[in-house]
Scaffold this motif. Structure first.
Motif, PDB file in Angstrom:
ATOM      1  N   ILE A  23       5.026  17.580  -8.245  1.00 21.16           N
ATOM      2  CA  ILE A  23       4.370  17.105  -7.671  1.00 21.16           C
ATOM      3  C   ILE A  23       3.430  15.131  -8.820  1.00 21.16           C
ATOM      4  CG2 ILE A  23       1.746  16.709  -6.596  1.00 21.16           C
ATOM      5  CD1 ILE A  23       2.371  20.203  -6.100  1.00 21.16           C
ATOM      6  N   SER A  24       3.446  15.859  -9.753  1.00 21.34           N
ATOM      7  CA  SER A  24       3.455  14.076 -10.773  1.00 21.34           C
ATOM      8  C   SER A  24       3.706  13.486 -11.118  1.00 21.34           C
ATOM      9  CB  SER A  24       2.613  15.759 -11.993  1.00 21.34           C
ATOM     10  OG  SER A  24       2.201  16.578 -12.438  1.00 21.34           O
ATOM     11  N   ILE A  25       4.872  13.765 -10.085  1.00 25.61           N
ATOM     12  CA  ILE A  25       5.797  12.715 -10.356  1.00 25.61           C
ATOM     13  C   ILE A  25       5.717  11.814  -9.219  1.00 25.61           C
ATOM     14  CG2 ILE A  25       8.498  11.854 -10.070  1.00 25.61           C
ATOM     15  CD1 ILE A  25       9.460  14.074 -12.279  1.00 25.61           C
ATOM     16  N   ILE A  26       5.730  12.612  -7.798  1.00 26.27           N
ATOM     17  CA  ILE A  26       5.484  11.976  -7.441  1.00 26.27           C
ATOM     18  C   ILE A  26       3.928  11.168  -6.539  1.00 26.27           C
ATOM     19  CG2 ILE A  26       4.772  12.552  -4.059  1.00 26.27           C
ATOM     20  CD1 ILE A  26       6.931  14.706  -4.461  1.00 26.27           C
ATOM     21  N   VAL A  27       3.506  11.508  -7.159  1.00 25.11           N
ATOM     22  CA  VAL A  27       1.700  11.095  -7.391  1.00 25.11           C
ATOM     23  C   VAL A  27       1.512  10.400  -7.793  1.00 25.11           C
ATOM     24  CG1 VAL A  27      -0.579  11.198  -8.411  1.00 25.11           C
ATOM     25  CG2 VAL A  27       0.534  12.924  -7.019  1.00 25.11           C
ATOM     26  N   LEU A  28       2.990   9.789  -8.921  1.00 29.56           N
ATOM     27  CA  LEU A  28       2.878   8.515  -9.968  1.00 29.56           C
ATOM     28  C   LEU A  28       3.695   7.625  -9.107  1.00 29.56           C
ATOM     29  CD1 LEU A  28       2.269   7.264 -11.970  1.00 29.56           C
ATOM     30  CD2 LEU A  28       3.651   7.875 -13.653  1.00 29.56           C
ATOM     31  N   ASN A  29       3.950   8.009  -8.634  1.00 28.98           N
ATOM     32  CA  ASN A  29       5.410   6.438  -7.447  1.00 28.98           C
ATOM     33  C   ASN A  29       4.390   6.354  -6.286  1.00 28.98           C
ATOM     34  OD1 ASN A  29       8.568   6.610  -7.965  1.00 28.98           O
ATOM     35  ND2 ASN A  29       7.742   8.959  -8.566  1.00 28.98           N
ATOM     36  N   VAL A  30       3.377   7.155  -5.884  1.00 27.20           N
ATOM     37  CA  VAL A  30       2.615   6.752  -4.949  1.00 27.20           C
ATOM     38  C   VAL A  30       2.013   5.560  -5.438  1.00 27.20           C
ATOM     39  CG1 VAL A  30       0.913   7.148  -2.960  1.00 27.20           C
ATOM     40  CG2 VAL A  30       3.017   8.811  -3.425  1.00 27.20           C
ATOM     41  N   TRP A  31       1.163   6.380  -6.528  1.00 30.92           N
ATOM     42  CA  TRP A  31      -0.039   5.304  -7.180  1.00 30.92           C
ATOM     43  C   TRP A  31       0.849   3.546  -7.606  1.00 30.92           C
ATOM     44  CZ3 TRP A  31       0.503   3.492 -12.114  1.00 30.92           C
ATOM     45  CH2 TRP A  31      -0.397   2.377 -12.990  1.00 30.92           C
ATOM     46  N   ARG A  32       2.489   4.078  -8.243  1.00 31.03           N
ATOM     47  CA  ARG A  32       2.746   2.710  -8.621  1.00 31.03           C
ATOM     48  C   ARG A  32       2.898   2.390  -7.128  1.00 31.03           C
ATOM     49  NH1 ARG A  32       9.169   2.579 -10.149  1.00 31.03           N
ATOM     50  NH2 ARG A  32       9.262  -0.211 -10.423  1.00 31.03           N
ATOM     51  N   LEU A  33       4.116   2.164  -5.541  1.00 31.71           N
ATOM     52  CA  LEU A  33       4.342   1.752  -4.766  1.00 31.71           C
ATOM     53  C   LEU A  33       3.576   1.255  -4.169  1.00 31.71           C
ATOM     54  CD1 LEU A  33       7.771   2.881  -4.306  1.00 31.71           C
ATOM     55  CD2 LEU A  33       7.391   1.135  -5.777  1.00 31.71           C
ATOM     56  N   LEU A  34       1.863   1.671  -3.888  1.00 25.42           N
ATOM     57  CA  LEU A  34       0.992   1.460  -2.624  1.00 25.42           C
ATOM     58  C   LEU A  34       0.408   0.700  -2.813  1.00 25.42           C
ATOM     59  CD1 LEU A  34      -0.769   2.389  -0.984  1.00 25.42           C
ATOM     60  CD2 LEU A  34      -2.124   3.308  -2.450  1.00 25.42           C
ATOM     61  N   PRO A  35       0.458  -0.493  -3.779  1.00 29.73           N
ATOM     62  CA  PRO A  35       0.147  -2.224  -3.555  1.00 29.73           C
ATOM     63  C   PRO A  35       1.286  -2.961  -3.039  1.00 29.73           C
ATOM     64  CG  PRO A  35      -0.713  -1.031  -6.496  1.00 29.73           C
ATOM     65  CD  PRO A  35       0.637  -0.281  -5.112  1.00 29.73           C
ATOM     66  N   LEU A  36       2.139  -2.772  -3.189  1.00 30.31           N
ATOM     67  CA  LEU A  36       3.637  -3.399  -3.139  1.00 30.31           C
ATOM     68  C   LEU A  36       3.663  -3.238  -1.025  1.00 30.31           C
ATOM     69  CD1 LEU A  36       5.614  -5.202  -2.971  1.00 30.31           C
ATOM     70  CD2 LEU A  36       7.233  -3.357  -3.218  1.00 30.31           C
ATOM     71  N   ALA A  37       3.156  -2.480  -0.965  1.00 32.89           N
ATOM     72  CA  ALA A  37       3.420  -1.575   0.277  1.00 32.89           C
ATOM     73  C   ALA A  37       1.980  -1.946   1.300  1.00 32.89           C
ATOM     74  CB  ALA A  37       3.469  -0.580   1.219  1.00 32.89           C
ATOM     75  N   THR A  38       1.685  -1.789   0.599  1.00 36.00           N
ATOM     76  CA  THR A  38       0.210  -2.444   1.245  1.00 36.00           C
ATOM     77  C   THR A  38       0.197  -4.185   1.687  1.00 36.00           C
ATOM     78  OG1 THR A  38      -1.165  -0.961  -0.027  1.00 36.00           O
ATOM     79  CG2 THR A  38      -2.751  -2.515   0.472  1.00 36.00           C
ATOM     80  N   VAL A  39       0.129  -4.755   0.499  1.00 33.26           N
ATOM     81  CA  VAL A  39       0.623  -6.144   0.453  1.00 33.26           C
ATOM     82  C   VAL A  39       1.280  -6.923   1.332  1.00 33.26           C
ATOM     83  CG1 VAL A  39       1.395  -8.198  -0.483  1.00 33.26           C
ATOM     84  CG2 VAL A  39      -0.223  -6.839  -1.887  1.00 33.26           C
ATOM     85  N   ILE A  40       2.380  -5.889   1.528  1.00 31.54           N
ATOM     86  CA  ILE A  40       3.696  -6.581   2.677  1.00 31.54           C
ATOM     87  C   ILE A  40       3.296  -6.370   4.078  1.00 31.54           C
ATOM     88  CG2 ILE A  40       5.991  -5.607   3.859  1.00 31.54           C
ATOM     89  CD1 ILE A  40       6.654  -5.523   0.932  1.00 31.54           C
ATOM     90  N   ILE A  41       2.135  -4.772   3.999  1.00 29.37           N
ATOM     91  CA  ILE A  41       1.078  -4.144   5.500  1.00 29.37           C
ATOM     92  C   ILE A  41       1.056  -5.360   5.753  1.00 29.37           C
ATOM     93  CG2 ILE A  41       0.613  -2.237   6.833  1.00 29.37           C
ATOM     94  CD1 ILE A  41       2.174  -0.237   5.490  1.00 29.37           C
ATOM     95  N   LEU A  42      -0.132  -5.616   5.306  1.00 31.55           N
ATOM     96  CA  LEU A  42      -1.551  -6.698   5.258  1.00 31.55           C
ATOM     97  C   LEU A  42      -0.846  -7.652   5.340  1.00 31.55           C
ATOM     98  CD1 LEU A  42      -4.575  -6.948   5.545  1.00 31.55           C
ATOM     99  CD2 LEU A  42      -3.966  -7.485   2.741  1.00 31.55           C
ATOM    100  N   ALA A  43       0.571  -8.844   5.245  1.00 37.25           N
ATOM    101  CA  ALA A  43       1.362  -9.600   5.748  1.00 37.25           C
ATOM    102  C   ALA A  43       1.024  -9.512   7.173  1.00 37.25           C
ATOM    103  CB  ALA A  43       2.012 -10.110   5.065  1.00 37.25           C
ATOM    104  N   GLY A  44       2.291  -8.291   7.405  1.00 40.68           N
ATOM    105  CA  GLY A  44       2.212  -8.155   9.071  1.00 40.68           C
ATOM    106  C   GLY A  44       1.607  -7.963   9.729  1.00 40.68           C
ATOM    107  N   LEU A  45       0.487  -7.327   9.674  1.00 35.91           N
ATOM    108  CA  LEU A  45      -1.376  -7.495  10.028  1.00 35.91           C
ATOM    109  C   LEU A  45      -1.388  -8.522  10.169  1.00 35.91           C
ATOM    110  CD1 LEU A  45      -2.771  -4.252   8.907  1.00 35.91           C
ATOM    111  CD2 LEU A  45      -1.905  -4.834  10.857  1.00 35.91           C
TER     112      LEU A  45
END
Length: 308
Positions: A174-196
């Motif tokens: 669970i700790s590893i998954i949380v850190l992966n989410v924290w790390r990759l969330l900004p990149l996915a947000t920027v990509i989806i924001l560009a799509g919106l």
């Protein structure tokens, strides 16, 4: 004489710049050279190592065929690492995609301080992942964990409860998954924001005139138009998560008892720390067909949804 040579060279350079047949090749050449040197050479070197008997301690190599692959697949740690890699990738990317959609929908609106919120979201992507992982290592510390102290202060944990985040196999995953989410969330947000932002405003206005509610508007209009770029964001997240070893290396080093080992980290420990370069190369090559298949399927599906 010098002036005539310069005048003759200028039209020639202009004709070359206007020649699309050669211009795109010239523009792509640095990127191709970078990929060949950074990715191509190590890849072919790992192919050579995987069918040899090379080790850190020996300079002599012998061709062994598929013996290294067979030896790796006979090891139960390989199947455990493969299962952990798939679980961590799938679960983390699910949360990344959901949270990125929520953040992108929130950031597309106009409100005071939006630039500050965007800056704070992007900070963890700009910072090196090793530094971020060290920070989370302190957060998960068995004695000074801020999570445990906060949970005890608000009454979530009792006086005899103190989770050891990196010492329990389930909590460590669970700790590893949380850190992966924290790390990759900004990149996915920027990509989806560009799509919106690429969706024409006329479509939103027409849906509003037709009386479409939030969920109907999002599920029937926004989500289908956003699907191709969301698949690209998901593809990047899968590749980054599947091939990452820094998070596991910093947090758990594959422990306890190899229960959080992933393919990338096990390849590193086998090939570099244990000195078995052939075995480490064979382990790492198992990632290639999986990622290649995922990339082909995602890109074809994204192209198909974009066309339709």
């Amino acid at each position: 004489m010098q002036a005539s040579i310069t005048a003759h060279a200028a039209p020639a350079a202009g004709r070359f710049a206007d020649n699309e047949r050669w211009l795109w090749r010239l523009m792509l050449a640095p990127a191709i050279l970078y990929i060949v040197l950074l990715v191509g050479f190590p890849f072919f070197l790992s192919l050579y190592y995987s069918v040899s008997s090379v080790t850190v301690a020996s300079r002599e190599t012998h061709f062994v065929g598929l013996e290294n692959f067979s030896r790796v697949m006979d090891n139960p740690t390989f199947w455990l690492a493969l299962r952990n890699t798939l679980i961590i990738t799938i679960v983390s990317q699910f949360f990344v995609l959901v949270l990125a959609n929520i953040l992108a929908m929130a950031l597309i609106g106009n409100f005071r301080g939006k630039w500050l919120v965007r800056l704070l979201i992007l900070l963890q992507w700009v910072a090196p992942i090793s530094l971020g992982a060290i920070g989370w290592l302190w957060i998960y510390d068995s004695i000074y964990s801020i999570i445990n102290w906060t949970a005890r202060a608000v009454g979530i944990l009792g006086p005899d409860q103190w989770p050891i985040w990196l010492g329990d196999p389930i909590l460590a995953k669970i700790s590893i998954i949380v850190l992966n989410v924290w790390r990759l969330l900004p990149l996915a947000t920027v990509i989806i924001l560009a799509g919106l932002t690429s969706i024409p405003q006329d479509i939103h206005d027409a849906a509003q005139v037709d009386g479409a509610g939030f969920w109907r508007h999002h599920l029937q209009i926004t989500a289908p138009l956003l699907l191709p770029i969301a698949l690209v964001a998901l593809l990047f997240g899968i590749i980054f998560t599947f091939t990452d070893m820094i998070i596991v290396f910093v947090l758990t080093r594959g422990g306890p008892y190899d229960t959080t080992q992933v393919i990338a980290s096990w390849a590193f420990f086998t090939g570099i720390q244990a000195g078995d370069l052939a075995g480490g190369a064979a382990i790492s090559l198992f990632m290639f067909p999986v990622l290649a298949l995922v990339a082909i399927l995602f890109l074809r599906f994204a192209r198909r949804t974009e066309v339709t």
